[in-house]
Design a protein around this motif. Structure first.
Motif, PDB file in Angstrom:
ATOM      1  N   MET A  53       0.750  -1.277   0.020  1.00 40.12           N
ATOM      2  CA  MET A  53      -0.090  -0.166   0.097  1.00 40.12           C
ATOM      3  C   MET A  53       0.883   1.080   0.151  1.00 40.12           C
ATOM      4  O   MET A  53       1.626   1.456   0.966  1.00 40.12           O
ATOM      5  N   SER A  54       0.698   2.151  -0.931  1.00 39.64           N
ATOM      6  CA  SER A  54       1.807   3.341  -1.009  1.00 39.64           C
ATOM      7  C   SER A  54       1.130   4.486  -0.147  1.00 39.64           C
ATOM      8  O   SER A  54      -0.177   4.453   0.068  1.00 39.64           O
ATOM      9  N   PRO A  55       1.923   5.202   0.288  1.00 40.67           N
ATOM     10  CA  PRO A  55       1.661   6.120   1.402  1.00 40.67           C
ATOM     11  C   PRO A  55       0.666   7.364   0.730  1.00 40.67           C
ATOM     12  O   PRO A  55       0.921   7.420  -0.732  1.00 40.67           O
ATOM     13  N   LYS A  56      -0.043   7.976   1.323  1.00 41.68           N
ATOM     14  CA  LYS A  56      -1.159   9.047   0.802  1.00 41.68           C
ATOM     15  C   LYS A  56      -0.164  10.224   0.499  1.00 41.68           C
ATOM     16  O   LYS A  56       0.805  10.416   1.323  1.00 41.68           O
ATOM     17  N   PRO A  57      -0.346  10.965  -0.608  1.00 42.92           N
ATOM     18  CA  PRO A  57       0.415  12.088  -0.814  1.00 42.92           C
ATOM     19  C   PRO A  57       0.393  13.161   0.577  1.00 42.92           C
ATOM     20  O   PRO A  57      -0.912  13.307   0.746  1.00 42.92           O
ATOM     21  N   SER A  58       1.356  13.751   0.694  1.00 41.21           N
ATOM     22  CA  SER A  58       1.319  14.745   1.851  1.00 41.21           C
ATOM     23  C   SER A  58       0.995  15.818   1.118  1.00 41.21           C
ATOM     24  O   SER A  58       1.059  16.382  -0.079  1.00 41.21           O
ATOM     25  N   LEU A  68       2.975  18.734   1.432  1.00 40.47           N
ATOM     26  CA  LEU A  68       4.415  19.346   1.009  1.00 40.47           C
ATOM     27  C   LEU A  68       4.054  19.980  -0.281  1.00 40.47           C
ATOM     28  O   LEU A  68       4.841  20.964  -0.707  1.00 40.47           O
ATOM     29  N   SER A  69       3.193  19.239  -1.225  1.00 39.14           N
ATOM     30  CA  SER A  69       2.907  19.850  -2.576  1.00 39.14           C
ATOM     31  C   SER A  69       2.419  21.535  -2.316  1.00 39.14           C
ATOM     32  O   SER A  69       2.514  22.141  -3.202  1.00 39.14           O
ATOM     33  N   TRP A  70       2.072  21.905  -1.265  1.00 34.25           N
ATOM     34  CA  TRP A  70       1.391  23.330  -0.871  1.00 34.25           C
ATOM     35  C   TRP A  70       2.562  24.213  -0.589  1.00 34.25           C
ATOM     36  O   TRP A  70       2.410  25.372  -0.665  1.00 34.25           O
ATOM     37  N   LEU A  71       3.936  23.586  -0.495  1.00 32.77           N
ATOM     38  CA  LEU A  71       5.035  24.511  -0.468  1.00 32.77           C
ATOM     39  C   LEU A  71       5.375  25.564  -1.750  1.00 32.77           C
ATOM     40  O   LEU A  71       5.893  26.506  -1.570  1.00 32.77           O
ATOM     41  N   TRP A  72       4.589  25.361  -2.990  1.00 33.84           N
ATOM     42  CA  TRP A  72       4.624  26.178  -3.822  1.00 33.84           C
ATOM     43  C   TRP A  72       4.146  27.597  -3.310  1.00 33.84           C
ATOM     44  O   TRP A  72       4.433  28.645  -3.824  1.00 33.84           O
ATOM     45  N   LEU A  73       2.971  27.720  -2.393  1.00 32.32           N
ATOM     46  CA  LEU A  73       2.394  28.669  -1.921  1.00 32.32           C
ATOM     47  C   LEU A  73       3.515  29.428  -1.133  1.00 32.32           C
ATOM     48  O   LEU A  73       3.560  30.681  -0.936  1.00 32.32           O
ATOM     49  N   ARG A  95       2.981  15.486   7.485  1.00 35.45           N
ATOM     50  CA  ARG A  95       2.043  14.604   8.046  1.00 35.45           C
ATOM     51  C   ARG A  95       0.542  14.889   7.655  1.00 35.45           C
ATOM     52  O   ARG A  95      -0.328  14.099   8.180  1.00 35.45           O
ATOM     53  N   THR A  96       0.351  15.870   6.803  1.00 32.59           N
ATOM     54  CA  THR A  96      -1.085  16.375   6.420  1.00 32.59           C
ATOM     55  C   THR A  96      -1.295  15.789   5.057  1.00 32.59           C
ATOM     56  O   THR A  96      -0.445  15.836   4.187  1.00 32.59           O
ATOM     57  N   PRO A  97      -2.517  15.348   4.822  1.00 40.48           N
ATOM     58  CA  PRO A  97      -2.984  14.750   3.651  1.00 40.48           C
ATOM     59  C   PRO A  97      -2.962  16.135   2.528  1.00 40.48           C
ATOM     60  O   PRO A  97      -3.301  17.149   3.099  1.00 40.48           O
ATOM     61  N   ARG A  98      -2.517  15.809   1.307  1.00 40.67           N
ATOM     62  CA  ARG A  98      -2.538  16.889   0.138  1.00 40.67           C
ATOM     63  C   ARG A  98      -3.905  17.424   0.237  1.00 40.67           C
ATOM     64  O   ARG A  98      -4.243  18.818  -0.235  1.00 40.67           O
ATOM     65  N   SER A  99      -4.975  16.769   0.407  1.00 35.68           N
ATOM     66  CA  SER A  99      -6.087  17.346   0.072  1.00 35.68           C
ATOM     67  C   SER A  99      -6.800  18.043   1.341  1.00 35.68           C
ATOM     68  O   SER A  99      -7.647  18.885   1.035  1.00 35.68           O
ATOM     69  N   ASP A 100      -6.108  18.262   2.219  1.00 43.60           N
ATOM     70  CA  ASP A 100      -6.458  19.009   3.613  1.00 43.60           C
ATOM     71  C   ASP A 100      -6.004  20.491   3.343  1.00 43.60           C
ATOM     72  O   ASP A 100      -4.917  20.823   3.925  1.00 43.60           O
ATOM     73  N   VAL A 108      -2.825  25.370   3.584  1.00 45.67           N
ATOM     74  CA  VAL A 108      -2.894  26.616   3.055  1.00 45.67           C
ATOM     75  C   VAL A 108      -2.266  27.652   4.286  1.00 45.67           C
ATOM     76  O   VAL A 108      -1.375  28.386   4.134  1.00 45.67           O
ATOM     77  N   PRO A 109      -2.725  27.611   5.316  1.00 47.37           N
ATOM     78  CA  PRO A 109      -2.413  28.380   6.559  1.00 47.37           C
ATOM     79  C   PRO A 109      -1.065  28.093   6.558  1.00 47.37           C
ATOM     80  O   PRO A 109      -0.245  29.025   7.130  1.00 47.37           O
ATOM     81  N   LEU A 110      -0.472  26.844   7.031  1.00 48.26           N
ATOM     82  CA  LEU A 110       0.768  26.514   7.025  1.00 48.26           C
ATOM     83  C   LEU A 110       1.850  26.945   6.237  1.00 48.26           C
ATOM     84  O   LEU A 110       2.791  27.495   6.397  1.00 48.26           O
TER      85      LEU A 110
END
Length: 166
Positions: A1-6, A8-13, A89-94, A99-101
């Motif tokens: 089972m692959s891990p859920k995307p985190s 971290l992709s929000w670091l573009w913001l 540790r946060t899901p990408r969809s959250d 966004v606030p982080l």
């Protein structure tokens, strides 16, 4: 089972905040000379006023002997790293947390760049109400930190509760 995307992709913001903050500060330093002279944007409400702060919010510890530069730099670095771990540790969809982080990290590190580069933070946004009320001069990084922190609290307070008790 692959891990859920985190998230971290929000670091573009975070990167967008950093770029906007640094570009706006370069503009302010070149366009708003001399320091302390208001440039009216909205009469009685908003000025561009170049200011420098060696302390933290509201010039906290600004009159200290210089140690505060390294204290606030270390604090910004540690906060950024802790929030990046939180993002991981946060899901990408959250987006309600991501966004606030990302905004807070961008703001903290925008001011960190100033502290490391020039030992003071460049501010230029001055909100006031004529001569009766003045808010301390601030910058884009401060806006990102404030919006991010308020959003984290608001989203936390008004989050839908899991009926299963989680």
């Amino acid at each position: 089972m692959s891990p859920k995307p985190s998230a971290l992709s929000w670091l573009w913001l975070t990167a967008v905040v950093l770029v906007l903050d640094q570009l706006s500060k370069v503009w302010a330093v070149h366009a708003l000379q001399p320091e302390g002279v208001p440039h009216v944007v909205i009469p009685g409400f908003l000025n561009w006023t170049l200011a420098f702060n060696t302390g933290a919010a509201f010039s906290f510890l600004a009159s200290s002997a210089g140690w505060q530069r390294w204290f606030f730099a270390l604090l910004a670095l540690v906060i950024g790293v802790v929030l990046i771990v939180w993002l991981k540790r946060t899901p990408r969809s959250d987006h309600r947390n991501a966004v606030p982080l990302a905004l807070i990290i961008g703001g903290a590190w925008g001011n960190l760049i100033d502290r490391l580069h020039q030992a003071k933070v460049t501010d230029f946004i001055h909100v006031h109400y004529y001569d009766t009320w003045n808010y301390p001069v601030f910058n884009v990084a401060d806006c990102a930190i404030t919006v991010g922190a308020v959003a984290l609290v608001a989203f936390g307070l008004f989050a839908k509760k899991d009926p299963a008790g989680g």
